[in-house]
Design a protein around this motif. Structure first.
Motif, PDB file in Angstrom:
ATOM      1  N   TYR B  88      38.135 -58.940  54.485  1.00  0.00           N
ATOM      2  CA  TYR B  88      38.216 -57.811  55.417  1.00  0.00           C
ATOM      3  C   TYR B  88      39.109 -58.158  56.608  1.00  0.00           C
ATOM      4  O   TYR B  88      39.940 -57.369  57.038  1.00  0.00           O
ATOM      5  N   GLU B  94      44.539 -50.233  54.928  1.00  0.00           N
ATOM      6  CA  GLU B  94      44.856 -49.507  53.688  1.00  0.00           C
ATOM      7  C   GLU B  94      44.310 -50.178  52.453  1.00  0.00           C
ATOM      8  O   GLU B  94      44.493 -49.709  51.345  1.00  0.00           O
ATOM      9  N   LEU B  98      38.466 -51.674  50.550  1.00  0.00           N
ATOM     10  CA  LEU B  98      37.794 -51.707  51.847  1.00  0.00           C
ATOM     11  C   LEU B  98      36.381 -51.150  51.777  1.00  0.00           C
ATOM     12  O   LEU B  98      35.454 -51.698  52.367  1.00  0.00           O
ATOM     13  N   PHE B  99      36.229 -50.038  51.038  1.00  0.00           N
ATOM     14  CA  PHE B  99      34.924 -49.384  50.963  1.00  0.00           C
ATOM     15  C   PHE B  99      33.858 -50.350  50.461  1.00  0.00           C
ATOM     16  O   PHE B  99      32.738 -50.378  50.973  1.00  0.00           O
ATOM     17  N   HIS B 100      34.236 -51.167  49.503  1.00  0.00           N
ATOM     18  CA  HIS B 100      33.270 -52.122  48.954  1.00  0.00           C
ATOM     19  C   HIS B 100      33.153 -53.359  49.832  1.00  0.00           C
ATOM     20  O   HIS B 100      32.070 -53.916  49.981  1.00  0.00           O
ATOM     21  N   VAL B 102      33.421 -53.588  53.073  1.00  0.00           N
ATOM     22  CA  VAL B 102      32.567 -53.332  54.236  1.00  0.00           C
ATOM     23  C   VAL B 102      31.095 -53.382  53.846  1.00  0.00           C
ATOM     24  O   VAL B 102      30.247 -53.940  54.540  1.00  0.00           O
ATOM     25  N   TYR B 103      30.810 -52.809  52.675  1.00  0.00           N
ATOM     26  CA  TYR B 103      29.436 -52.850  52.182  1.00  0.00           C
ATOM     27  C   TYR B 103      28.990 -54.294  51.956  1.00  0.00           C
ATOM     28  O   TYR B 103      27.903 -54.703  52.394  1.00  0.00           O
ATOM     29  N   MET B 105      30.241 -57.064  53.234  1.00  0.00           N
ATOM     30  CA  MET B 105      30.146 -57.805  54.487  1.00  0.00           C
ATOM     31  C   MET B 105      28.731 -57.724  55.061  1.00  0.00           C
ATOM     32  O   MET B 105      28.093 -58.729  55.381  1.00  0.00           O
ATOM     33  N   LEU B 106      28.278 -56.494  55.160  1.00  0.00           N
ATOM     34  CA  LEU B 106      26.966 -56.288  55.756  1.00  0.00           C
ATOM     35  C   LEU B 106      25.859 -56.874  54.891  1.00  0.00           C
ATOM     36  O   LEU B 106      24.880 -57.427  55.388  1.00  0.00           O
ATOM     37  N   CYS B 129      38.360 -55.696  63.215  1.00  0.00           N
ATOM     38  CA  CYS B 129      37.117 -56.218  63.773  1.00  0.00           C
ATOM     39  C   CYS B 129      35.897 -55.489  63.267  1.00  0.00           C
ATOM     40  O   CYS B 129      35.980 -54.376  62.749  1.00  0.00           O
ATOM     41  N   TYR B 130      34.799 -56.175  63.390  1.00  0.00           N
ATOM     42  CA  TYR B 130      33.500 -55.581  63.051  1.00  0.00           C
ATOM     43  C   TYR B 130      32.534 -55.931  64.177  1.00  0.00           C
ATOM     44  O   TYR B 130      32.480 -57.083  64.635  1.00  0.00           O
ATOM     45  N   VAL B 131      31.787 -54.915  64.644  1.00  0.00           N
ATOM     46  CA  VAL B 131      30.788 -55.181  65.682  1.00  0.00           C
ATOM     47  C   VAL B 131      29.467 -54.577  65.224  1.00  0.00           C
ATOM     48  O   VAL B 131      29.435 -53.436  64.785  1.00  0.00           O
TER      49      VAL B 131
END
Lengths: 445, 603
Positions: B88, B94, B98-100, B102-103, B105-106, B129-131
């Motif tokens: 990520y 683009e 990404l959709f997967h 991000v899932y 990551m969490l 970034c991710y917060v």
């Protein structure tokens, strides 16, 4: 005579012993005093001090503080303490307290998200006070009341409406060749069609999605009067036509390339504020986030929620989120807490109207529709009377049973969505999910 | 009231006052020292207890921090080891996956179940970034990447750094100072980071580790190694630099002490310090024990208890001592009464305690002995007087008898036998009256009869040239008087007043004057010098036989009735002599003997 003398000696000895004894005894007595101080008098249902827990400093905490000011005018002797906490903390503390039955340190009034309240009402009966006498059922919208009603008793005072809507960039839509009128009475098919045009004409995504937040799926199914569970609280996944259609639409948006993925809440807001997405399909409370991009004032408009054309009963109205006020029964002072709510959120149209202006509150209290601020056009949204619109749309929100485990089911659904987007069959995936959710619900009791 | 009635026993210097004084002073001294000792021990114990509890609190805070730190470390490592995060952070917006991503990551982050009280921010070198916690960075990602804390982390990629920032780097924390754990995210074996993971904890959240354990006297704080107060329950001192405290702690640390009494800002405090090693912090407790002791009302409690006990003991002792002293006081009073009112017949023994009983019985016995002795003395004295009177009376008789016999001899010489017989009869009467000893006192009338008999006898001797007249007032007739009292005066008048003359008058008057019976014998004889008359009464017995009778009479009267009664002689040469005898009026109603005894007792 001798006896008297011995008595005198014994007496003075006793004096010394008691002197020594009292030095040792003080520590105990002082700690005992501290204990007794901490123990509240549970017999009294009134209190001079109320504590309220809420989680959003710019929204519900602010609302509670305004209510506190109003209440102070009629009840100057009551001190109201509004505490701002992370919602997760509030949930964790409530779970701990309700499980243990020990309400020490709990507030009198707590804001609970609508998705969670069924869990508390079903799992911990008697923990929350019956507020039937202060929440007038004819004054609030039905869909909101339904979730807080158990055995014909109303346990909460509704706070905000999460009426769903489409926030859209009027300018981008127009660039894509569509008009504002095209955004009214939308279907999702039409939404995707416009999205494709936007992507083609402006290079921007139509909508921002967060793979960990299925709010949009929830809004879709509620627009058809459905939820992850049925009216009886049973898992309603595999045979839920509305859910299947919603997932199909969700996948289609991805495959059509009209989405932008964001990680986390704030990234989503950033995507919208940075003009990466032309719309945001959200609850009305998202307006404050959209307004952060002050340079976009006048470019935004609000349209009703799109309906699913292939699902019978789907309407152009839904809901996302929303919370209500509850009184914890065992915390001393519940009568004062009820008095507080009845004089503020349960009846005070002036308060609700001014909250409309101050925190963009869309209330579910029917009488607020005539309020001055509710009918004031909003310049940011091109002078659209958004509050009035939201009020109107709120009336049509289908009432559903949120059940006890929305968030647990959602984590399973998030997983299902991942595989569906990757290409798995919706029916097969949902069959698995159905089983998992049944497991969750049976575990939850 | 009983009490006030007895209170007069408390004289300054009395036994009671002395004993009570000693006991009171003793009890007070014991009380004060006991109180002082208890007070000191309590305070010491209190400070020690507080110190121990503060030590425990610090240990608890430390362990809470360590637990949280373990979790933070887990979070940092989970992010570092997460494939989703690394992809990520390196991909652009683009990226179709990404959709997967991000899932995932969490999902991967949630495997370590991060706490919600800190924000997790992950920033890629490319600005992705991710917060967590629905918040966002408060400063743009590019700025954060250039920040000093990020630079530090870049230089030490394999370590988690802990830094304090004046303002938090997320929206949640931007309004307060914050504690940030930073880690540069690298692939194993490389040192070039592709991103940075920040765990941001607001100062308030740091404070939550110890906030509810702090109180007004125990100031808990987090201090960094240079003495900056990073967090404290006292909001006002956060951010201040406490160099003194830092020096103390470093010294303590060097000497491996966990606590130390020290002066801080001129206040005595107990400093407890516990290093939180990975965070380069000290969890410090500054215990203002002087203030705590002031707030601690135990000493007042002890004082009140001690005072009450002392008061009760003193009252009880007071009563007891009074009870003990009471018999002695009683004895003292009895003795006092003796000195004021004279000896009583008998004193009851005070049977109340050994010593008093002994004293009292000794005193009682002494009184009894004295009484006996006095009674014996009185008896002796009475006997002596009786003997004396007897002797005096005996002195009269031979003289008279001698004179009378001389007169009768003279009659017989004249051969007047009839008169001689009559004289002897009269003399016999007189003698009988004299010898009849049973009645010493006789009425005045009877005495007058005796005197008349005597005059008769004398007239035999002196003839009819000397006239006599006896006047007895009827009021005085029954007054009692010693018999033959006036006979010597009469005798003297006969013998001496008319020595050179053939004629003369002797008059006797007996009458009552006020309380006294006055007998006055007046003659118109030769008289004498007044000094001579006085000499008759005062002179030595054997100097002049004439004076014997007079002095006897006077002495008898003195003995019988006291000095205020007696004989007075008035005389002038050529004009005669008056002898006045004063006696008390005693009538038949009173027993003369009894009266006699009473009079003697009084003397």
């Amino acid at each position: 005579m001798k006896g008297k003398r011995i008595a005198a000696v014994l007496l003075s000895a006793a004096m010394l012993v008691s002197m020594a004894a009292c030095s040792g005894g003080t520590a105990n007595t002082s700690s005992a005093a501290a204990n007794s101080q901490a123990a509240p008098s549970s017999a009294d249902n009134t209190a001079k001090k109320l504590t309220i827990w809420a989680w959003d400093d710019t929204f519900n905490v602010k609302a509670a503080n305004e209510a506190k000011e109003i209440y102070a005018k009629s009840n100057p002797d009551v001190t109201v303490n509004v505490v701002s906490m992370a919602q997760n903390d509030i949930v964790a503390k409530m779970n701990t307290a309700f499980e243990s039955g020990n309400m020490d340190g709990m507030p009198n009034i707590v804001l609970i998200e609508d998705y969670r309240i069924q869990n508390y009402l079903k799992s911990y009966p008697g923990v929350l006070s019956d507020l039937s006498d202060i929440t007038k059922t004819d004054k609030f919208m039905d869909y909101k009341l339904k979730i807080m009603t158990e055995n014909n008793k109303v346990y909460g005072v509704p706070f905000d409406s999460g009426v769903a809507c489409v926030f859209y960039r009027s300018d981008l839509i127009k660039q894509a060749g569509y008009k504002d009128s095209d955004m009214q009475s939308l279907t999702w098919d039409k939404f995707i069609e416009i999205g494709k045009a936007v992507k083609a004409k402006t290079g921007k995504a139509m909508i921002n999605v967060d793979p960990n937040d299925l709010g949009i799926i929830r809004m879709m199914i509620q627009s058809a009067g459905k939820w992850y569970v049925d009216a009886d609280g049973k898992a309603d996944i595999a045979n839920n036509a509305a859910l299947k259609e919603a997932l199909a639409i969700y996948k289609k948006m991805q495959t059509e390339g009209i989405t932008v993925t964001s990680s986390g809440w704030d990234a989503g807001v950033a995507a919208v504020n940075d003009s990466k997405a032309a719309t945001a399909v959200m609850g009305c409370w998202y307006a404050s986030s959209i307004k952060k991009a002050a340079d976009q004032s006048g470019k935004w408009a609000v349209a009703p929620f799109p309906k699913m054309s292939n699902v019978s009963g789907s309407v152009n109205s839904s809901n996302c989120g929303g919370a209500s006020w509850y009184v914890i029964d065992k915390v001393p002072g519940k009568d004062t807490a009820k008095d507080f709510l009845s004089k503020t959120f349960a009846s005070n149209t002036d308060l609700l109207d001014s909250l409309c202006k101050d925190i963009s509150l869309v209330s579910t209290y029917k009488d607020t529709a005539s309020g001055k601020n509710v009918n004031t056009p909003d310049a940011f949204f091109n002078n659209q009377p958004i509050y009035k619109d939201w009020n109107d749309w709120t009336k049509n929100i289908p009432a559903v049973n949120y059940g006890t485990s929305t968030y647990d089911i959602e984590s399973k659904m998030t997983e299902a969505v991942q595989s569906i987007v990757k290409g798995s069959s919706i029916d097969d995936t949902l069959k698995n999910t159905q089983t998992e959710v049944e497991g969750i619900l049976s575990a939850a009791g | 009231m009983k009490f006030s009635k007895r209170i007069h026993t408390i004289y300054p210097g009395s036994l009671f006052m002395k004993i009570a004084g000693v006991v009171v002073i003793g009890v007070l001294i014991v009380s004060v020292f006991t109180w002082g000792a208890a007070f000191r021990l309590t305070r010491q114990g209190y400070v020690e207890t507080m110190s121990q509890s503060n030590q425990q609190i610090l240990t608890m805070v430390k362990s809470k921090i360590e637990t949280a730190n373990d979790k933070i470390t887990d979070v940092e490592l989970a992010i570092n080891n997460s494939g989703a995060f690394s992809q990520y952070l390196k991909s652009g917006p683009e990226n179709p996956k990404l959709f997967h991503l991000v899932y995932d990551m969490l999902k991967e982050l949630n495997t370590v179940k991060p706490d919600t009280f800190y924000d997790i921010a992950v920033v890629g070198t490319n600005g992705q970034c991710y917060v967590s916690n629905q918040t966002s960075l408060s400063i743009p990602a590019e700025e954060l990447l250039k920040d000093k804390i990020t630079q530090d982390a870049r230089e030490q990629p394999n370590r988690i750094l802990y830094r304090f920032v004046k303002k938090g780097i997320t929206q949640n924390s931007k309004d307060s100072s914050a504690f940030v754990a930073i880690k540069a995210l690298t692939y194993p074996g490389t040192k070039k980071p592709y991103g940075f993971a920040y765990v941001v904890m607001k100062q308030q959240d740091l404070r939550a580790f110890f906030d509810n354990l702090s109180n007004s006297t125990n100031n808990l704080m987090m201090l960094d190694t240079s003495g900056n107060i990073v967090s404290s329950s006292n909001e006002e001192i956060i951010g201040q630099k406490e160099e003194d405290l830092a020096r103390i702690i470093q010294d303590m640390n060097a000497k491996k002490e966990t606590s130390r009494y020290a002066q801080l800002r001129n206040k005595p405090v107990l400093v407890l310090a516990c290093p939180v090693p990975r965070w380069n912090l000290y969890a410090v407790s500054v215990f203002d024990y002087a203030r705590a002791l002031n707030e601690f009302n135990g000493s007042i409690y002890i004082l009140v208890i001690c005072s009450i006990i002392t008061g009760v003991v003193l009252i009880v002792l007071f009563l007891l001592i009074r009870q003990i002293i009471q018999p002695i006081n009683k004895l003292v009073h009895t003795m006092e009464k003796v000195t004021k009112e004279g000896l009583p017949d008998h004193i009851a023994v005070i049977d109340n305690g050994y010593e008093v009983r002994q004293l009292s019985s000794a005193f009682s016995m002494m009184i009894d002995h004295i009484n006996d002795y006095v009674r014996q003395l009185i008896q002796l004295e009475q006997d002596k007087r009786r003997m004396e009177i007897h002797t005096l009376q005996m002195q009269i008789n031979p003289h008279f008898i001698y004179n009378t016999l001389t007169s009768i001899k003279w009659l017989i010489w004249q051969k007047d036998s009839e008169k001689a017989v009559q004289s002897i009869d009269t003399f016999t009467l007189l003698l009988r009256s004299t010898i009849r000893d049973s009645q010493k006192f006789i009425p005045a009338s009877e005495e007058v009869e005796n005197l008349k008999n005597y005059i008769f006898l004398q007239k035999i001797r002196f003839g009819q040239q000397i006239q006599t007249a006896v006047f007895l007032s009827p009021a005085a007739a029954d007054c009692l008087m010693p018999k033959l009292l006036l006979q010597p005066f009469l005798e003297n008048s006969f013998f001496h007043a008319f020595a050179n003359r053939q004629q003369g008058v002797i008059s006797l008057f007996i009458d009552c004057h006020g309380q006294n019976l006055v007998c006055e014998l007046i003659d118109d004889g030769v008289g004498m010098m007044q000094s001579k008359a006085d000499e008759l009464l005062a002179g030595q017995p054997d100097e002049d036989c004439r004076s014997i009778g007079i002095r006897n009479v006077n002495a008898r009267i003195h003995l019988l009735f006291g000095e205020q009664y007696g004989v007075k002689i008035f005389s002038e040469p050529g004009h005669g002599t008056s002898v006045m005898t004063t006696l008390p009026i005693i009538r038949e109603g009173n027993n003369a003997d009894e009266e006699n005894t009473n009079i003697q007792n009084k003397s």
